[in-house]
Design a protein around this motif. Sequence first.
Motif, PDB file in Angstrom:
ATOM      1  N   ILE A  17      46.014  30.627  47.048  1.00 11.15           N
ATOM      2  CA  ILE A  17      47.237  31.428  47.166  1.00 11.15           C
ATOM      3  C   ILE A  17      47.492  31.755  48.629  1.00 11.15           C
ATOM      4  N   ARG A  18      46.424  32.144  49.335  1.00 15.39           N
ATOM      5  CA  ARG A  18      46.591  32.491  50.748  1.00 15.39           C
ATOM      6  C   ARG A  18      47.083  31.304  51.556  1.00 15.39           C
ATOM      7  N   ARG A  19      46.441  30.138  51.334  1.00 16.16           N
ATOM      8  CA  ARG A  19      46.801  28.937  52.086  1.00 16.16           C
ATOM      9  C   ARG A  19      48.220  28.491  51.782  1.00 16.16           C
ATOM     10  N   THR A  20      48.571  28.512  50.473  1.00 12.10           N
ATOM     11  CA  THR A  20      49.848  27.935  50.054  1.00 12.10           C
ATOM     12  C   THR A  20      51.019  28.868  50.329  1.00 12.10           C
ATOM     13  N   LEU A  21      50.826  30.159  50.088  1.00 12.74           N
ATOM     14  CA  LEU A  21      51.968  31.070  50.131  1.00 12.74           C
ATOM     15  C   LEU A  21      51.953  32.016  51.326  1.00 12.74           C
ATOM     16  N   ASN A  22      50.814  32.101  51.992  1.00  7.84           N
ATOM     17  CA  ASN A  22      50.695  32.975  53.146  1.00  7.84           C
ATOM     18  C   ASN A  22      51.320  34.356  52.890  1.00  7.84           C
ATOM     19  N   PRO A  23      50.838  35.053  51.872  1.00  3.05           N
ATOM     20  CA  PRO A  23      51.480  36.324  51.508  1.00  3.05           C
ATOM     21  C   PRO A  23      51.186  37.434  52.504  1.00  3.05           C
ATOM     22  N   ASP A  24      52.062  38.433  52.542  1.00  2.00           N
ATOM     23  CA  ASP A  24      51.823  39.603  53.392  1.00  2.00           C
ATOM     24  C   ASP A  24      50.701  40.451  52.813  1.00  2.00           C
ATOM     25  N   TYR A  25      50.608  40.424  51.502  1.00  2.91           N
ATOM     26  CA  TYR A  25      49.583  41.224  50.832  1.00  2.91           C
ATOM     27  C   TYR A  25      49.156  40.486  49.569  1.00  2.91           C
ATOM     28  N   LEU A  26      47.861  40.483  49.316  1.00  4.05           N
ATOM     29  CA  LEU A  26      47.345  39.850  48.115  1.00  4.05           C
ATOM     30  C   LEU A  26      46.299  40.785  47.538  1.00  4.05           C
ATOM     31  N   GLY A  27      46.561  41.323  46.379  1.00  2.00           N
ATOM     32  CA  GLY A  27      45.666  42.325  45.810  1.00  2.00           C
ATOM     33  C   GLY A  27      45.220  41.982  44.413  1.00  2.00           C
ATOM     34  N   LEU A  28      44.094  42.544  44.017  1.00  2.00           N
ATOM     35  CA  LEU A  28      43.542  42.308  42.688  1.00  2.00           C
ATOM     36  C   LEU A  28      43.125  43.652  42.095  1.00  2.00           C
ATOM     37  N   THR A  29      43.566  43.931  40.901  1.00  2.00           N
ATOM     38  CA  THR A  29      43.102  45.106  40.176  1.00  2.00           C
ATOM     39  C   THR A  29      42.428  44.618  38.913  1.00  2.00           C
ATOM     40  N   GLU A  30      41.186  45.037  38.723  1.00  2.00           N
ATOM     41  CA  GLU A  30      40.455  44.571  37.543  1.00  2.00           C
ATOM     42  C   GLU A  30      40.277  45.707  36.555  1.00  2.00           C
ATOM     43  N   ASN A  31      39.680  45.380  35.422  1.00  2.00           N
ATOM     44  CA  ASN A  31      39.399  46.380  34.388  1.00  2.00           C
ATOM     45  C   ASN A  31      40.652  47.108  33.921  1.00  2.00           C
ATOM     46  N   LEU A  32      41.651  46.320  33.614  1.00  2.00           N
ATOM     47  CA  LEU A  32      42.882  46.895  33.072  1.00  2.00           C
ATOM     48  C   LEU A  32      43.021  46.537  31.600  1.00  2.00           C
ATOM     49  N   SER A  33      43.781  47.345  30.902  1.00  2.00           N
ATOM     50  CA  SER A  33      44.201  47.009  29.548  1.00  2.00           C
ATOM     51  C   SER A  33      45.709  46.850  29.549  1.00  2.00           C
ATOM     52  N   MET A  34      46.188  45.923  28.742  1.00  2.00           N
ATOM     53  CA  MET A  34      47.627  45.845  28.526  1.00  2.00           C
ATOM     54  C   MET A  34      47.901  46.442  27.152  1.00  2.00           C
ATOM     55  N   ILE A  35      48.795  47.395  27.114  1.00  4.25           N
ATOM     56  CA  ILE A  35      49.164  47.991  25.836  1.00  4.25           C
ATOM     57  C   ILE A  35      50.582  47.565  25.494  1.00  4.25           C
ATOM     58  N   LEU A  59      57.429  47.069  24.783  1.00  2.00           N
ATOM     59  CA  LEU A  59      57.227  47.664  26.092  1.00  2.00           C
ATOM     60  C   LEU A  59      55.771  47.400  26.424  1.00  2.00           C
ATOM     61  N   LEU A  60      55.523  46.713  27.522  1.00  5.09           N
ATOM     62  CA  LEU A  60      54.147  46.413  27.917  1.00  5.09           C
ATOM     63  C   LEU A  60      53.768  47.290  29.103  1.00  5.09           C
ATOM     64  N   VAL A  61      52.677  48.008  28.982  1.00  4.53           N
ATOM     65  CA  VAL A  61      52.219  48.819  30.110  1.00  4.53           C
ATOM     66  C   VAL A  61      50.767  48.504  30.418  1.00  4.53           C
ATOM     67  N   GLY A  62      50.461  48.446  31.692  1.00  5.47           N
ATOM     68  CA  GLY A  62      49.090  48.226  32.130  1.00  5.47           C
ATOM     69  C   GLY A  62      48.449  49.557  32.491  1.00  5.47           C
ATOM     70  N   ILE A  63      47.253  49.793  31.969  1.00  4.68           N
ATOM     71  CA  ILE A  63      46.548  51.055  32.251  1.00  4.68           C
ATOM     72  C   ILE A  63      45.062  50.749  32.451  1.00  4.68           C
ATOM     73  N   PRO A  64      44.322  51.682  33.052  1.00  8.98           N
ATOM     74  CA  PRO A  64      42.895  51.412  33.261  1.00  8.98           C
ATOM     75  C   PRO A  64      42.161  51.266  31.927  1.00  8.98           C
ATOM     76  N   GLU A  65      41.262  50.276  31.894  1.00  9.25           N
ATOM     77  CA  GLU A  65      40.548  49.930  30.678  1.00  9.25           C
ATOM     78  C   GLU A  65      39.806  51.119  30.080  1.00  9.25           C
ATOM     79  N   GLU A  66      39.208  51.942  30.948  1.00  4.60           N
ATOM     80  CA  GLU A  66      38.368  53.019  30.408  1.00  4.60           C
ATOM     81  C   GLU A  66      39.201  54.098  29.723  1.00  4.60           C
ATOM     82  N   ARG A  67      40.521  54.009  29.859  1.00  2.00           N
ATOM     83  CA  ARG A  67      41.349  55.007  29.197  1.00  2.00           C
ATOM     84  C   ARG A  67      42.133  54.382  28.049  1.00  2.00           C
TER      85      ARG A  67
END
Lengths: 440, 440
Positions: free
Chosen positions: B358-376, B416-424
């Motif tokens: 992703i970095r090489r191809t798109l050269n983004p200004d910001y690239l972030g990762l959030t783990e341990n999420l649930s989709m409700i 309606l899809l919402v992402g929230i922290p897995e532990e909650r």
Amino acid sequence: MKTTVAKFGGTSLASAEQFRKVGRIVVSDPARRIIVASAPGKRFPEDEKVTDLLLRCYEEASNGGDFEPTLRRVDARYREIMNGLQLKFPLDEEIARIRARLQNSPSRDFVASRGEYLNARLLAVYLNFTFVDPEWCVCFDGEGRLDLPMTRRAMAAALRPLERAVIAGFYGADMSGRVFTLSRGGSDVTGSLAAAAVQADLYENWTDVSGLLAADPRIVDRPKTVKYVSYRELRTLSYMGASVLHTDAVLPVSDFDIPINIRNTDRPQDAGTTIVRRLPKGETKYPIIGVAGRKGMSVIQVEKVMVSDEAGFTAVMLDILKNRRLPFEHCLTGIDTVTLVMRSDLLAPCKASLFDEIRRTLNPDYLGLTENLSMIAVIGEKGTDSCDANVKVLQALTAAGIPISTINQGAGKLNLLVGIPEERYEEAIRAIYSTIDESL
Amino acid sequence: MKTTVAKFGGTSLASAEQFRKVGRIVVSDPARRIIVASAPGKRFPEDEKVTDLLLRCYEEASNGGDFEPTLRRVDARYREIMNGLQLKFPLDEEIARIRARLQNSPSRDFVASRGEYLNARLLAVYLNFTFVDPEWCVCFDGEGRLDLPMTRRAMAAALRPLERAVIAGFYGADMSGRVFTLSRGGSDVTGSLAAAAVQADLYENWTDVSGLLAADPRIVDRPKTVKYVSYRELRTLSYMGASVLHTDAVLPVSDFDIPINIRNTDRPQDAGTTIVRRLPKGETKYPIIGVAGRKGMSVIQVEKVMVSDEAGFTAVMLDILKNRRLPFEHCLTGIDTVTLVMRSDLLAPCKASLFDEIRRTLNPDYLGLTENLSMIAVIGEKGTDSCDANVKVLQALTAAGIPISTINQGAGKLNLLVGIPEERYEEAIRAIYSTIDESL
């Protein structure tokens, strides 16, 4: 010692009277050492900008017409400033030089750039600052593309040795001295490049409004001014049509975390809006800074059972658009469904063939189109721990009975985007503004 | 005369006692003319399903082991039913045939299919209905793929002349008579195909629960049963892990708007859940029918100034995933930002190289990762004119102090899809359920 780069816009430098205001602003703070000047703008609504007059001279000269009356109007604008401030300046010589160029080898960019050139020279005399010609330090390549790294070096080289300088906005030149202009409003970019080159503490952008408004004043009655805006929030405002600052002016300073302060030359007592990466310590802000939107949107809705299971479905959909060079504004995929928000004017000419292609390529279970939508962006970087502001916004729309078609907030939590019917756009903006007004 | 296709699941046909319940259900409504039978399921939690026993026989035979003890357990299950109901049936002959096949040319699908075959034959004798072998009318091609149009023709041909019939679920055959099974739970699909073939008025799916629950009963205390669910809503429930009906069972009947009624063999007095395209006239429903979710999600966030202006940015991003055969669950693009929701387990093995690409191809200004999420997913086709239910849901999460990372509702207004922290996750499900409970 602190350094402020202060750029003054066209209305701020439109007359001798405005020059005086600028002079008072500059001397009131010794940090204001580097001044960027625009060409004289309008003094009253029916007035013409000097750059527009110069471009008309160019058109007239190119068509073999008589540009002299128009050039005399340009001359008159500078003469008013020069005489009003009793400046010593060889204006006749400078005008003669433009005339000669118009007669012999008219160049559109060169002629257009003379508005900033002359105004900056006059301002330098008035302030007793050193004049810096961007021909020397705003570096274009032979194809007329701005060379950013070279500009940064050259600008630093030109400005750092000087105690006080006025640099003309809007233009630069290639190695051979051929003048190229930036796009309209490009003096904002010149100021940003200068601020980055000297690693300024602050980039002031003086104009005729006291900062960014939290909503469109044509829709909302006297909306509040936003005190702090992040670079990211500003981008959204620009995307949604706010035009107070040139889009390209953010990047050079944001790289060095230099704040941009939008100020009003006519009301220097107003603090204006400050554009920052992060809020200064001790400052808090409401998660929403404003509301803006765009009309003329269409929504394409593609449904196919098991979309989520087919890794490529959405990619194929977007490839169809990419191959047609058809940009979309937003894309939302849910479970079994892909929603694409597009500009109606771009969609209109190819609607039938696009829908045909989608049907043939993806064989969707459902393919729908909703037209006459507005996308409203509720702008603001939201804190991690509260979604309260979003709730209030959706509640306001619901209470007003405004149907919401799409809702979209990505992980960046920058904007809440909602799609609503176009005919209720103004109503929706007002409803949302009324919920955020008190908190601003 | 009306026609109902009634499919009975494994627990509904697990013993003589259960057969009696089924018999009472079938005779209580003369419309129940076409019955689809599963293999005997579990009679108590530690029990084994006959299909599992048969598959073990096959494994044992293939490995040259002794399958006789396991086959005797299969025999015992049918004998209990046969004797308990005093049915005349050549069970010894049928078991001998399976034994011979296991010894001579064991075929996994053939052996696995015998559970349904024998149970359907017994049920046909018990009800005095005609037995229909799906070998004749559930048509596979030589590669073991179900041929839907041919199946529709053949099923109609087989079932339409019959007044009352029992057809075995789960399997079919190719032109040469080679048996192929559908995936586990495939009897649901057989029932759906039969209902479509005879253009039934209703497809009943009898099982051991009284319909679909509005939330996971392991999280929410005694959640309500949903009365009506649309085909689209059901798909979401399946995606989110509700397993009451085989996913492929919806399409054949939904093409003809045949409702599916989930019923409980142990509580025939319960109305169960009816799956329809549209609500019957006069019925109204709350826009939300339930809440479900998935843990183990990650969110990739890519930011680049002017993403919205580059038609291809998101497409390139999705192509990267497509070329890696890496599916994503949801995609949201805002202004300058692309958010991708992915399964963490799929992302984990290739995280570093994906981010590199992703970095090489798109050269983004910001690239972030959030783990341990649930989709409700807050499931429900929402009416056009109200977003009230969504407001309540977001309000509930906000009141509980649960941070929301992504919000997504497409133009279909299905979920309606919402992402929230897995532990909650559990807390969030309960908070949302409590706002919808009263309205269900």
